[in-house]
Enzyme design. Structure first.
Site, PDB file in Angstrom:
ATOM      1  N   VAL A  65       0.811  -1.234   0.000  1.00  0.00           N
ATOM      2  CA  VAL A  65       0.000   0.000   0.000  1.00  0.00           C
ATOM      3  C   VAL A  65       0.836   1.273   0.000  1.00  0.00           C
ATOM      4  CG1 VAL A  65      -2.043  -1.048   1.071  1.00  0.00           C
ATOM      5  CG2 VAL A  65      -0.275   0.008   2.533  1.00  0.00           C
ATOM      6  N   TYR A 156       1.268   5.106  15.898  1.00  0.00           N
ATOM      7  CA  TYR A 156      -0.005   4.475  15.513  1.00  0.00           C
ATOM      8  C   TYR A 156      -1.169   5.438  15.773  1.00  0.00           C
ATOM      9  CZ  TYR A 156      -3.401   0.619  15.099  1.00  0.00           C
ATOM     10  OH  TYR A 156      -4.449  -0.191  14.714  1.00  0.00           O
ATOM     11  N   ILE A 189      -9.660  -6.511  18.565  1.00  0.00           N
ATOM     12  CA  ILE A 189     -10.155  -7.527  17.637  1.00  0.00           C
ATOM     13  C   ILE A 189      -9.125  -8.663  17.627  1.00  0.00           C
ATOM     14  CG2 ILE A 189     -11.097  -7.941  15.329  1.00  0.00           C
ATOM     15  CD1 ILE A 189     -12.391  -5.502  16.829  1.00  0.00           C
TER      16      ILE A 189
HETATM   17  N1  LIG Z   1      -6.777  -6.099  15.672  1.00  0.00           N
HETATM   18  C1  LIG Z   1      -7.116  -5.032  16.338  1.00  0.00           C
HETATM   19  O1  LIG Z   1      -7.356  -5.095  17.559  1.00  0.00           O
HETATM   20  C2  LIG Z   1      -7.268  -3.696  15.646  1.00  0.00           C
HETATM   21  C3  LIG Z   1      -7.822  -2.641  16.357  1.00  0.00           C
HETATM   22  C4  LIG Z   1      -8.007  -1.408  15.744  1.00  0.00           C
HETATM   23  C5  LIG Z   1      -7.644  -1.248  14.429  1.00  0.00           C
HETATM   24  N2  LIG Z   1      -7.097  -2.277  13.745  1.00  0.00           N
HETATM   25  C6  LIG Z   1      -6.761  -2.053  12.337  1.00  0.00           C
HETATM   26  O2  LIG Z   1      -7.468  -2.988  11.545  1.00  0.00           O
HETATM   27  C7  LIG Z   1      -6.751  -3.223  10.323  1.00  0.00           C
HETATM   28  C8  LIG Z   1      -6.614  -4.722  10.102  1.00  0.00           C
HETATM   29  O3  LIG Z   1      -5.810  -5.261  11.127  1.00  0.00           O
HETATM   30  P1  LIG Z   1      -5.860  -6.776  11.617  1.00  0.00           P
HETATM   31  O4  LIG Z   1      -6.180  -6.764  13.036  1.00  0.00           O
HETATM   32  O5  LIG Z   1      -6.657  -7.616  10.688  1.00  0.00           O
HETATM   33  O6  LIG Z   1      -4.282  -7.087  11.484  1.00  0.00           O
HETATM   34  P2  LIG Z   1      -3.446  -8.223  10.730  1.00  0.00           P
HETATM   35  O7  LIG Z   1      -2.033  -7.942  11.042  1.00  0.00           O
HETATM   36  O8  LIG Z   1      -3.999  -9.564  11.056  1.00  0.00           O
HETATM   37  O9  LIG Z   1      -3.744  -7.912   9.187  1.00  0.00           O
HETATM   38  C9  LIG Z   1      -3.182  -6.791   8.555  1.00  0.00           C
HETATM   39  C10 LIG Z   1      -2.803  -7.174   7.127  1.00  0.00           C
HETATM   40  O10 LIG Z   1      -2.198  -6.014   6.526  1.00  0.00           O
HETATM   41  C11 LIG Z   1      -1.129  -6.479   5.723  1.00  0.00           C
HETATM   42  N3  LIG Z   1      -0.138  -5.426   5.465  1.00  0.00           N
HETATM   43  C12 LIG Z   1       0.800  -4.904   6.307  1.00  0.00           C
HETATM   44  N4  LIG Z   1       1.560  -4.011   5.663  1.00  0.00           N
HETATM   45  C13 LIG Z   1       1.093  -3.946   4.380  1.00  0.00           C
HETATM   46  C14 LIG Z   1       1.470  -3.227   3.229  1.00  0.00           C
HETATM   47  N5  LIG Z   1       2.510  -2.365   3.241  1.00  0.00           N
HETATM   48  N6  LIG Z   1       0.751  -3.398   2.096  1.00  0.00           N
HETATM   49  C15 LIG Z   1      -0.278  -4.272   2.056  1.00  0.00           C
HETATM   50  N7  LIG Z   1      -0.666  -5.013   3.101  1.00  0.00           N
HETATM   51  C16 LIG Z   1       0.012  -4.857   4.253  1.00  0.00           C
HETATM   52  C17 LIG Z   1      -0.527  -7.636   6.506  1.00  0.00           C
HETATM   53  O11 LIG Z   1       0.271  -8.474   5.682  1.00  0.00           O
HETATM   54  C18 LIG Z   1      -1.787  -8.317   7.039  1.00  0.00           C
HETATM   55  O12 LIG Z   1      -2.252  -9.320   6.170  1.00  0.00           O
HETATM   56  C19 LIG Z   1      -5.418  -2.469  10.466  1.00  0.00           C
HETATM   57  O13 LIG Z   1      -5.504  -1.220   9.808  1.00  0.00           O
HETATM   58  C20 LIG Z   1      -5.315  -2.252  11.962  1.00  0.00           C
HETATM   59  O14 LIG Z   1      -4.499  -1.150  12.287  1.00  0.00           O
HETATM   60  C21 LIG Z   1      -6.880  -3.496  14.323  1.00  0.00           C
END
Ligand SMILES: NC(=O)c1ccc[n+]([C@@H]2O[C@H](COP(=O)([O-])OP(=O)(O)OC[C@H]3O[C@@H](n4cnc5c(N)ncnc54)[C@H](O)[C@@H]3O)[C@@H](O)[C@H]2O)c1
Length: 251
Positions: A65, A156, A189
Protein backbone atom coordinates in the site's frame (compact mmCIF):
# COMPACT_ATOMS: atom_id res chain seq x y z
CA UNK A 1 -27.34 -13.13 0.95
CA UNK A 2 -27.28 -10.51 -1.82
CA UNK A 3 -26.51 -7.29 0.02
CA UNK A 4 -23.50 -6.61 -2.27
CA UNK A 5 -24.72 -8.36 -5.42
CA UNK A 6 -23.00 -7.09 -8.59
CA UNK A 7 -20.44 -5.00 -6.71
CA UNK A 8 -16.66 -5.23 -7.01
CA UNK A 9 -14.45 -4.62 -3.97
CA UNK A 10 -10.74 -4.06 -3.47
CA UNK A 11 -9.52 -4.94 0.03
CA UNK A 12 -5.99 -4.04 1.15
CA UNK A 13 -4.32 -6.22 3.76
CA UNK A 14 -6.83 -8.93 2.92
CA UNK A 15 -4.58 -11.96 3.38
CA UNK A 16 -5.56 -12.49 7.02
CA UNK A 17 -7.37 -10.95 9.99
CA UNK A 18 -10.14 -8.43 9.41
CA UNK A 19 -9.39 -7.99 5.69
CA UNK A 20 -9.78 -11.73 5.04
CA UNK A 21 -13.03 -11.75 7.04
CA UNK A 22 -14.29 -8.86 4.90
CA UNK A 23 -13.35 -10.72 1.70
CA UNK A 24 -15.28 -13.80 2.90
CA UNK A 25 -18.41 -11.90 3.97
CA UNK A 26 -18.41 -9.61 0.92
CA UNK A 27 -18.38 -12.65 -1.41
CA UNK A 28 -21.03 -14.39 0.72
CA UNK A 29 -23.13 -11.27 0.03
CA UNK A 30 -22.64 -11.50 -3.74
CA UNK A 31 -19.62 -9.23 -4.34
CA UNK A 32 -16.48 -10.10 -6.26
CA UNK A 33 -13.24 -9.13 -4.53
CA UNK A 34 -9.62 -8.39 -5.32
CA UNK A 35 -7.50 -9.09 -2.26
CA UNK A 36 -4.22 -7.16 -2.08
CA UNK A 37 -1.46 -7.78 0.44
CA UNK A 38 2.32 -8.14 0.74
CA UNK A 39 1.96 -11.71 2.11
CA UNK A 40 1.64 -13.28 -1.35
CA UNK A 41 1.22 -16.96 -0.36
CA UNK A 42 -1.39 -16.21 2.28
CA UNK A 43 -3.22 -13.84 -0.08
CA UNK A 44 -3.42 -16.62 -2.67
CA UNK A 45 -4.62 -19.13 -0.07
CA UNK A 46 -7.36 -16.78 1.12
CA UNK A 47 -8.53 -16.17 -2.46
CA UNK A 48 -8.46 -19.92 -3.25
CA UNK A 49 -10.47 -20.72 -0.13
CA UNK A 50 -13.11 -18.15 -1.19
CA UNK A 51 -13.17 -19.43 -4.77
CA UNK A 52 -13.92 -22.96 -3.53
CA UNK A 53 -17.16 -21.58 -2.03
CA UNK A 54 -17.88 -18.96 -4.70
CA UNK A 55 -16.19 -19.90 -7.99
CA UNK A 56 -14.25 -17.01 -9.58
CA UNK A 57 -15.36 -14.50 -6.95
CA UNK A 58 -11.86 -13.64 -5.66
CA UNK A 59 -8.49 -12.66 -7.11
CA UNK A 60 -5.20 -12.29 -5.24
CA UNK A 61 -2.76 -9.53 -6.10
CA UNK A 62 0.53 -8.31 -4.67
CA UNK A 63 -0.18 -4.88 -3.21
CA UNK A 64 2.22 -2.91 -1.06
CA UNK A 65 0.00 0.00 0.00
CA UNK A 66 3.00 2.34 0.21
CA UNK A 67 3.56 2.05 -3.57
CA UNK A 68 1.41 4.07 -6.00
CA UNK A 69 2.26 1.70 -8.90
CA UNK A 70 0.93 -1.29 -6.92
CA UNK A 71 -2.33 0.56 -6.26
CA UNK A 72 -2.72 1.39 -9.97
CA UNK A 73 -2.19 -2.29 -10.84
CA UNK A 74 -4.72 -3.38 -8.21
CA UNK A 75 -7.40 -0.99 -9.50
CA UNK A 76 -6.62 -2.05 -13.10
CA UNK A 77 -7.09 -5.67 -12.02
CA UNK A 78 -10.58 -4.86 -10.63
CA UNK A 79 -11.51 -3.21 -13.93
CA UNK A 80 -10.01 -5.90 -16.22
CA UNK A 81 -11.09 -8.96 -14.22
CA UNK A 82 -14.45 -7.82 -12.88
CA UNK A 83 -15.46 -4.77 -14.99
CA UNK A 84 -15.01 -1.92 -12.49
CA UNK A 85 -14.63 -0.90 -8.86
CA UNK A 86 -17.42 -0.05 -6.39
CA UNK A 87 -15.90 -0.60 -2.94
CA UNK A 88 -12.45 0.07 -1.47
CA UNK A 89 -11.55 -1.13 2.01
CA UNK A 90 -8.33 0.54 3.14
CA UNK A 91 -7.66 -2.12 5.77
CA UNK A 92 -3.89 -2.77 5.66
CA UNK A 93 -2.13 -1.55 8.78
CA UNK A 94 0.82 -2.17 11.06
CA UNK A 95 1.07 -1.79 14.82
CA UNK A 96 3.78 -0.09 16.83
CA UNK A 97 3.29 0.19 20.59
CA UNK A 98 6.30 2.40 21.38
CA UNK A 99 5.98 5.72 23.19
CA UNK A 100 6.94 9.12 21.79
CA UNK A 101 10.61 9.16 22.84
CA UNK A 102 11.14 5.46 22.22
CA UNK A 103 10.00 5.65 18.58
CA UNK A 104 12.84 5.92 16.04
CA UNK A 105 12.54 8.02 12.92
CA UNK A 106 12.58 4.83 10.80
CA UNK A 107 9.72 3.34 12.83
CA UNK A 108 7.74 6.59 12.58
CA UNK A 109 8.17 6.69 8.79
CA UNK A 110 7.23 3.01 8.40
CA UNK A 111 3.98 3.39 10.37
CA UNK A 112 3.06 6.64 8.59
CA UNK A 113 3.82 5.14 5.17
CA UNK A 114 1.58 2.11 5.63
CA UNK A 115 -1.23 3.40 7.86
CA UNK A 116 -1.58 6.96 6.56
CA UNK A 117 0.07 7.41 3.16
CA UNK A 118 -1.27 3.99 2.11
CA UNK A 119 -4.86 5.12 2.75
CA UNK A 120 -4.37 8.30 0.73
CA UNK A 121 -2.73 6.42 -2.18
CA UNK A 122 -5.58 3.88 -2.14
CA UNK A 123 -8.26 6.55 -2.35
CA UNK A 124 -6.34 8.43 -5.03
CA UNK A 125 -6.12 5.29 -7.20
CA UNK A 126 -9.73 4.19 -6.60
CA UNK A 127 -11.63 7.45 -7.10
CA UNK A 128 -11.35 7.68 -10.94
CA UNK A 129 -12.59 4.07 -11.33
CA UNK A 130 -15.48 4.74 -8.93
CA UNK A 131 -16.37 7.92 -10.77
CA UNK A 132 -16.63 5.84 -13.97
CA UNK A 133 -19.17 3.62 -12.16
CA UNK A 134 -21.22 6.65 -11.05
CA UNK A 135 -20.24 6.34 -7.39
CA UNK A 136 -18.81 4.03 -4.77
CA UNK A 137 -18.05 3.34 -1.12
CA UNK A 138 -14.66 3.79 0.54
CA UNK A 139 -14.16 2.34 4.01
CA UNK A 140 -11.03 3.38 5.88
CA UNK A 141 -10.04 1.24 8.86
CA UNK A 142 -8.88 3.53 11.66
CA UNK A 143 -8.99 2.45 15.34
CA UNK A 144 -10.20 3.54 18.76
CA UNK A 145 -6.59 4.79 18.88
CA UNK A 146 -7.65 7.30 16.21
CA UNK A 147 -10.13 8.79 18.70
CA UNK A 148 -8.46 8.61 22.12
CA UNK A 149 -4.88 8.55 23.40
CA UNK A 150 -3.03 5.95 25.48
CA UNK A 151 0.31 5.61 27.24
CA UNK A 152 2.18 4.32 24.13
CA UNK A 153 1.65 3.62 20.40
CA UNK A 154 2.46 7.25 19.49
CA UNK A 155 3.03 6.78 15.75
CA UNK A 156 -0.01 4.48 15.51
CA UNK A 157 -2.24 7.06 17.26
CA UNK A 158 -0.99 9.78 14.92
CA UNK A 159 -1.73 7.77 11.79
CA UNK A 160 -5.12 6.46 12.89
CA UNK A 161 -6.19 9.99 13.91
CA UNK A 162 -5.10 11.16 10.46
CA UNK A 163 -7.20 8.44 8.80
CA UNK A 164 -10.27 9.70 10.68
CA UNK A 165 -9.90 13.23 9.22
CA UNK A 166 -8.68 12.09 5.79
CA UNK A 167 -11.96 10.18 5.65
CA UNK A 168 -14.09 13.22 6.42
CA UNK A 169 -12.12 15.42 3.99
CA UNK A 170 -12.59 12.86 1.19
CA UNK A 171 -16.30 12.48 2.06
CA UNK A 172 -16.80 16.23 1.59
CA UNK A 173 -14.70 16.36 -1.58
CA UNK A 174 -16.32 13.38 -3.33
CA UNK A 175 -19.94 13.72 -2.21
CA UNK A 176 -20.80 15.30 -5.59
CA UNK A 177 -19.36 12.18 -7.30
CA UNK A 178 -21.64 9.97 -5.15
CA UNK A 179 -18.59 8.38 -3.54
CA UNK A 180 -19.28 7.76 0.15
CA UNK A 181 -16.28 7.68 2.51
CA UNK A 182 -16.52 6.40 6.10
CA UNK A 183 -14.15 5.19 8.79
CA UNK A 184 -14.41 2.20 11.13
CA UNK A 185 -12.81 2.34 14.57
CA UNK A 186 -12.21 -1.14 15.97
CA UNK A 187 -11.34 -1.82 19.61
CA UNK A 188 -9.69 -5.13 20.55
CA UNK A 189 -10.15 -7.53 17.64
CA UNK A 190 -8.67 -11.01 18.02
CA UNK A 191 -6.50 -11.14 14.87
CA UNK A 192 -2.83 -12.04 14.27
CA UNK A 193 -1.97 -8.34 14.80
CA UNK A 194 -3.11 -8.58 18.41
CA UNK A 195 -1.59 -12.00 19.08
CA UNK A 196 1.76 -10.77 17.70
CA UNK A 197 1.74 -7.43 19.56
CA UNK A 198 0.20 -8.57 22.86
CA UNK A 199 2.47 -11.28 24.15
CA UNK A 200 1.10 -11.96 27.66
CA UNK A 201 -2.33 -12.78 29.06
CA UNK A 202 -1.87 -9.90 31.55
CA UNK A 203 -1.47 -7.39 28.69
CA UNK A 204 -4.59 -8.73 26.98
CA UNK A 205 -6.57 -8.72 30.26
CA UNK A 206 -5.59 -5.06 30.81
CA UNK A 207 -7.03 -4.16 27.38
CA UNK A 208 -10.19 -6.20 27.93
CA UNK A 209 -10.71 -4.47 31.29
CA UNK A 210 -11.23 -1.24 29.32
CA UNK A 211 -13.95 -2.90 27.21
CA UNK A 212 -17.41 -2.83 28.84
CA UNK A 213 -18.50 -5.93 26.89
CA UNK A 214 -15.55 -7.66 28.60
CA UNK A 215 -14.12 -9.49 25.60
CA UNK A 216 -12.25 -9.06 22.34
CA UNK A 217 -14.20 -9.31 19.06
CA UNK A 218 -13.93 -11.79 16.23
CA UNK A 219 -12.84 -10.19 12.91
CA UNK A 220 -16.31 -10.92 11.46
CA UNK A 221 -17.84 -8.51 13.98
CA UNK A 222 -15.98 -5.68 12.21
CA UNK A 223 -16.50 -7.18 8.75
CA UNK A 224 -20.32 -7.08 9.13
CA UNK A 225 -20.05 -3.32 9.74
CA UNK A 226 -18.00 -3.02 6.56
CA UNK A 227 -20.70 -4.96 4.68
CA UNK A 228 -23.26 -2.37 5.86
CA UNK A 229 -21.12 0.64 4.87
CA UNK A 230 -20.31 -0.96 1.50
CA UNK A 231 -23.96 -1.72 0.72
CA UNK A 232 -26.74 0.51 -0.58
CA UNK A 233 -28.31 0.19 2.90
CA UNK A 234 -25.82 2.93 3.86
CA UNK A 235 -26.76 5.15 0.89
CA UNK A 236 -26.95 8.37 2.99
CA UNK A 237 -24.01 7.55 5.27
CA UNK A 238 -20.81 9.44 4.47
CA UNK A 239 -18.12 11.14 6.52
CA UNK A 240 -19.15 9.07 9.53
CA UNK A 241 -17.04 7.16 12.05
CA UNK A 242 -18.41 3.77 13.09
CA UNK A 243 -17.01 2.70 16.44
CA UNK A 244 -16.79 -1.10 16.88
CA UNK A 245 -15.15 -1.29 20.29
CA UNK A 246 -17.42 -3.09 22.77
CA UNK A 247 -18.01 0.26 24.49
CA UNK A 248 -14.35 1.21 25.12
CA UNK A 249 -14.71 4.86 24.01
CA UNK A 250 -18.21 5.28 25.49
CA UNK A 251 -16.83 5.70 29.02
N1 LIG B 1 -6.78 -6.10 15.67
C1 LIG B 1 -7.12 -5.03 16.34
O1 LIG B 1 -7.36 -5.10 17.56
C2 LIG B 1 -7.27 -3.70 15.65
C3 LIG B 1 -7.82 -2.64 16.36
C4 LIG B 1 -8.01 -1.41 15.74
C5 LIG B 1 -7.64 -1.25 14.43
N2 LIG B 1 -7.10 -2.28 13.74
C6 LIG B 1 -6.76 -2.05 12.34
O2 LIG B 1 -7.47 -2.99 11.54
C7 LIG B 1 -6.75 -3.22 10.32
C8 LIG B 1 -6.61 -4.72 10.10
O3 LIG B 1 -5.81 -5.26 11.13
P1 LIG B 1 -5.86 -6.78 11.62
O4 LIG B 1 -6.18 -6.76 13.04
O5 LIG B 1 -6.66 -7.62 10.69
O6 LIG B 1 -4.28 -7.09 11.48
P2 LIG B 1 -3.45 -8.22 10.73
O7 LIG B 1 -2.03 -7.94 11.04
O8 LIG B 1 -4.00 -9.56 11.06
O9 LIG B 1 -3.74 -7.91 9.19
C9 LIG B 1 -3.18 -6.79 8.55
C10 LIG B 1 -2.80 -7.17 7.13
O10 LIG B 1 -2.20 -6.01 6.53
C11 LIG B 1 -1.13 -6.48 5.72
N3 LIG B 1 -0.14 -5.43 5.47
C12 LIG B 1 0.80 -4.90 6.31
N4 LIG B 1 1.56 -4.01 5.66
C13 LIG B 1 1.09 -3.95 4.38
C14 LIG B 1 1.47 -3.23 3.23
N5 LIG B 1 2.51 -2.36 3.24
N6 LIG B 1 0.75 -3.40 2.10
C15 LIG B 1 -0.28 -4.27 2.06
N7 LIG B 1 -0.67 -5.01 3.10
C16 LIG B 1 0.01 -4.86 4.25
C17 LIG B 1 -0.53 -7.64 6.51
O11 LIG B 1 0.27 -8.47 5.68
C18 LIG B 1 -1.79 -8.32 7.04
O12 LIG B 1 -2.25 -9.32 6.17
C19 LIG B 1 -5.42 -2.47 10.47
O13 LIG B 1 -5.50 -1.22 9.81
C20 LIG B 1 -5.32 -2.25 11.96
O14 LIG B 1 -4.50 -1.15 12.29
C21 LIG B 1 -6.88 -3.50 14.32
Amino acid sequence: MDRLKGKVALISGGARGQGAAEARLFTDEGARVVIGDIRDDLTRQTAEEINRRHPNAARAIHLDVTRAADWRAAVDSCVKEFGGLDILVNNAGIANMKGLEQTSEEEWDAVVNVNQKGVWLGMKAAVPAMRNRGGGSIINISSVFGIIGSTGSTAYHGTKGAVRLLTKAAAVQYGPDKIRVNSIHPGVILTPMVSEAITSQEQLDALLKMTPLGRGAQPEEVAWCAVFLASDEASFVTGSELVVDGGWTAQ
